[in-house]
Design a protein around this motif. Structure first.
Motif, PDB file in Angstrom:
ATOM      1  N   LEU A 126       0.855  -1.184   0.000  1.00 14.40           N
ATOM      2  CA  LEU A 126       0.000   0.000   0.000  1.00 14.40           C
ATOM      3  C   LEU A 126       0.890   1.233   0.000  1.00 14.40           C
ATOM      4  CD1 LEU A 126      -2.543  -1.049   2.788  1.00 14.40           C
ATOM      5  CD2 LEU A 126      -2.702  -1.475   0.334  1.00 14.40           C
TER       6      LEU A 126
ATOM      7  N   THR B 299       1.029   5.636   0.256  1.00 11.40           N
ATOM      8  CA  THR B 299       0.341   6.892   0.565  1.00 11.40           C
ATOM      9  C   THR B 299       1.396   7.952   0.812  1.00 11.40           C
ATOM     10  OG1 THR B 299      -1.375   7.914   1.924  1.00 11.40           O
ATOM     11  CG2 THR B 299       0.232   6.529   3.071  1.00 11.40           C
TER      12      THR B 299
ATOM     13  N   TYR C 107       3.483   0.606   2.952  1.00 11.16           N
ATOM     14  CA  TYR C 107       3.178  -0.442   3.926  1.00 11.16           C
ATOM     15  C   TYR C 107       3.389  -1.809   3.260  1.00 11.16           C
ATOM     16  CZ  TYR C 107       0.781   3.221   6.589  1.00 11.16           C
ATOM     17  OH  TYR C 107       0.469   4.351   7.288  1.00 11.16           O
TER      18      TYR C 107
ATOM     19  N   LYS D 177      -1.801  -4.861   3.877  1.00 14.42           N
ATOM     20  CA  LYS D 177      -2.963  -4.194   4.464  1.00 14.42           C
ATOM     21  C   LYS D 177      -3.199  -4.570   5.923  1.00 14.42           C
ATOM     22  CE  LYS D 177      -6.174  -7.742   2.803  1.00 14.42           C
ATOM     23  NZ  LYS D 177      -7.354  -8.008   1.958  1.00 14.42           N
TER      24      LYS D 177
ATOM     25  N   GLU E  72      -0.918  -2.301  11.125  1.00 15.27           N
ATOM     26  CA  GLU E  72      -1.759  -1.341  11.854  1.00 15.27           C
ATOM     27  C   GLU E  72      -1.638   0.056  11.236  1.00 15.27           C
ATOM     28  OE1 GLU E  72      -2.443   0.407  16.372  1.00 15.27           O
ATOM     29  OE2 GLU E  72      -0.919  -1.134  15.995  1.00 15.27           O
ATOM     30  N   GLY E  73      -2.788   0.662  10.932  1.00 15.23           N
ATOM     31  CA  GLY E  73      -2.816   2.007  10.363  1.00 15.23           C
ATOM     32  C   GLY E  73      -2.561   2.049   8.872  1.00 15.23           C
ATOM     33  N   ALA E  74      -2.394   0.890   8.260  1.00 13.80           N
ATOM     34  CA  ALA E  74      -2.087   0.856   6.833  1.00 13.80           C
ATOM     35  C   ALA E  74      -3.259   1.378   6.010  1.00 13.80           C
ATOM     36  CB  ALA E  74      -1.743  -0.565   6.410  1.00 13.80           C
ATOM     37  N   ASN E  75      -2.930   2.164   5.024  1.00 14.85           N
ATOM     38  CA  ASN E  75      -3.943   2.618   4.075  1.00 14.85           C
ATOM     39  C   ASN E  75      -3.252   2.979   2.762  1.00 14.85           C
ATOM     40  OD1 ASN E  75      -3.617   5.774   3.808  1.00 14.85           O
ATOM     41  ND2 ASN E  75      -3.323   5.263   5.971  1.00 14.85           N
ATOM     42  N   SER E  76      -4.036   2.959   1.724  1.00 13.35           N
ATOM     43  CA  SER E  76      -3.517   3.300   0.401  1.00 13.35           C
ATOM     44  C   SER E  76      -4.250   4.545  -0.085  1.00 13.35           C
ATOM     45  CB  SER E  76      -3.730   2.134  -0.570  1.00 13.35           C
ATOM     46  OG  SER E  76      -2.914   2.268  -1.710  1.00 13.35           O
ATOM     47  N   ALA E  77      -3.492   5.564  -0.466  1.00 16.38           N
ATOM     48  CA  ALA E  77      -4.124   6.810  -0.906  1.00 16.38           C
ATOM     49  C   ALA E  77      -4.988   6.544  -2.130  1.00 16.38           C
ATOM     50  CB  ALA E  77      -3.049   7.849  -1.230  1.00 16.38           C
TER      51      ALA E  77
END
Length: 529
Positions: A207, A209, A221, A224, A227-232
């Protein structure tokens, strides 16, 4: 304050706030070229359409390198104005299949060097920009999913090596490192957009961002489940890219959306350049150019035109020595206007400029234009009132309303461009017609030299032995007619379209031949009876 690509993002919020607080915004620009060739000489013959047609193709090769904006904010408590000034440095860009180009005249380079123009800021730190047409083109490529490939195709060998280096770093991290995240420092916004897409394509499980607090860093990251992982979202990445590519065009969009009155000095050429640089290619039709400008900026005041008109109400001793911006500003700022000795609003610049070194610097010149506008607005409002006292911005704008959207035209047949209606009629004296009585081909240069002593004139050929003369005043025309009344070398008379037009003359000769032929035919027929 100087604005470059180094501080634009961090200052954009403040610029937006100052714009919202302003009652009007003064504008000025510096260019890469000046139309100095003979064919671009301002002539008394020119209608506004003719002048627009003459310069629009050449202007397409020019750009604004500096734009000055001064935002004038009214403070009711002290009945004064705070002027917040900005000088934006601009530089064209090459992105995807767009490669903006321009010319730099040697004479313009000399002029800019004389006035301490900072070429380093122009080349290395100048803000990018896109016209409305270019912006639509880029957005269409985003929609068609072709922009990424076009961006990569435009990469240099060095860019390709840099992209490969970032991908290699991620690959090594995934193989040899157990850390859950990794940061890539990618300063170029275009490269950052490509890196996001390339990493996601090569490593589908990661991921990506942008790092919070540092827009240069791409945060990756491992998966997924971290912890706190996100993809813009791709929409966010595309928006960030577009904001970078738009650069200074964002300011133009802000000005258009807030529709603050725009103040400038002698802005005809500025508006033509503004259209080409921020709207799109100049239209073939002059009326469409006016319509496009008025749609973008519906309220424009030209202090050159205003000063020319208001000067008519002053005696010679009371008036400024010229309508040049520096002379006009110094006339008002040094308290030389007798009508403004009392009750004028204070105007404070923040931060201050070094006046001795700042003329022809776009930010300073924009401030001078706005300063003169306030002073002339005060004078006009007080004349309407019949007494002199402090005047607010609304009353100033109301008093100068008769001059709104009327843009000065230098030495033309028509006094101003009317951005919202048809242009005014010709205000110069009727043309004169000159015929050489001795020369087989009239020498326009010689005629110009002979007549120059009578006043401001222009001469253009009108046939082998004839030419037309345009004069700046009726007095000049009358003196020429009187002097050459019985001249043996040149016959000069008021121009008559029917008598002097080549088309009319051909029609007259054709009619004469036709009549003569008909008479001969009738005579021949009668004789043969």
């Amino acid at each position: 304050m100087e604005i470059t690509r180094m501080n634009f993002s961090e200052q954009l919020e403040n610029i937006t706030k100052n714009l919202k607080r302003s009652c009007f915004v003064a504008f000025d620009a510096e260019f890469t070229a000046i139309l100095t060739e003979y064919c671009f000489k301002h002539r008394l013959f020119d209608t506004n359409k003719e002048r627009y047609d003459l310069i629009k193709n050449e202007v397409s090769k020019m750009i604004m390198t500096q734009v000055g904006l001064t935002m004038f904010q009214y403070n009711r408590e002290d009945d004064g104005y705070a002027a917040v000034g900005y000088t934006f440095h601009l530089c064209p860009q090459a992105v995807a299949d767009i490669d903006q180009s321009f010319i730099f005249q040697a004479s313009t380079l000399q002029f800019l060097c004389t006035h301490n123009f900072n070429f380093k800021k122009f080349i290395y730190d100048g803000l990018p920009f896109l016209s409305k047409a270019e912006e639509a083109h880029i957005k269409q490529q985003l929609k068609d999913e072709t922009l990424l490939d076009n961006l990569v195709h435009g990469f240099t060998i060095q860019d390709e090596k840099e992209l490969q280096k970032y991908c290699s770093e991620v690959s090594m991290w995934l193989i040899d490192n157990e850390e859950e995240t990794v940061y890539l420092d990618v300063k170029c916004p275009i490269m950052r957009y490509v890196v996001h897409n390339e990493i996601r394509h090569r490593f589908p499980n990661v991921l990506t961002t942008d790092s919070l607090g540092n827009s240069h860093k791409v945060l990756i990251y491992r998966d997924k489940n971290v912890e706190g992982a996100n993809s813009a979202p791709m929409a966010i990445l595309e928006e960030n890219l577009m904001n970078h590519l738009l650069g200074f065009s964002q300011i133009i969009n802000l000005l258009a959306s807030h529709q603050k009155p725009i103040i400038g000095h002698n802005v005809f050429l500025d508006l033509i350049l503004l259209h080409n640089q921020f709207i799109g290619p100049l239209p073939n039709k002059y009326c469409m150019f006016k319509k496009n400008i008025n749609s973008l900026f519906p309220i424009i005041f030209d202090t050159k035109y205003i000063s020319h008109e208001m000067r008519k109400n002053l005696s010679f001793d009371e008036s400024w020595k010229s309508n040049a911006l520096q002379d006009l500003y110094e006339f008002f700022s040094e308290g030389k206007c007798k009508k403004l000795e009392k009750g004028v609003n204070s105007i404070k610049m923040s931060p201050s400029f070094d006046i001795k070194q700042s003329y022809h610097e776009a930010g300073w010149d924009s401030y001078c234009s706005g300063y003169c506008f306030i002073r002339m607005g005060h004078w006009a409002a007080c004349e309407n009132r019949g007494r002199y006292k402090l005047v607010g911005p609304s009353e100033k704008l109301g008093a100068l309303a008769p001059y709104c959207n009327k843009v000065n035209v230098i030495r033309g047949a028509v006094p101003f461009v009317n951005l919202v209606d048809v242009d005014p009629p010709r205000h110069r004296p009727e043309l004169l017609h000159i015929k050489s009585m001795r020369e087989r081909i009239i020498n326009v240069g010689k005629v110009t030299s002979v007549l120059a002593g009578f006043g401001s004139i222009d001469v253009k050929p009108y046939g082998k032995k004839t030419a037309l003369i345009a004069t700046s005043s009726q007095n000049t025309a009358d003196k020429i007619l009187k002097q050459f009344k019985n001249d043996r070398e040149y016959l000069i008379v008021p121009y008559n379209a029917i008598r002097h037009s080549p088309a009319s003359q051909m029609a007259a000769w054709g009619g004469a031949f036709l009549t003569g032929g008909l008479l001969l035919y009738l005579l021949h027929k009668r004789v043969n009876k």
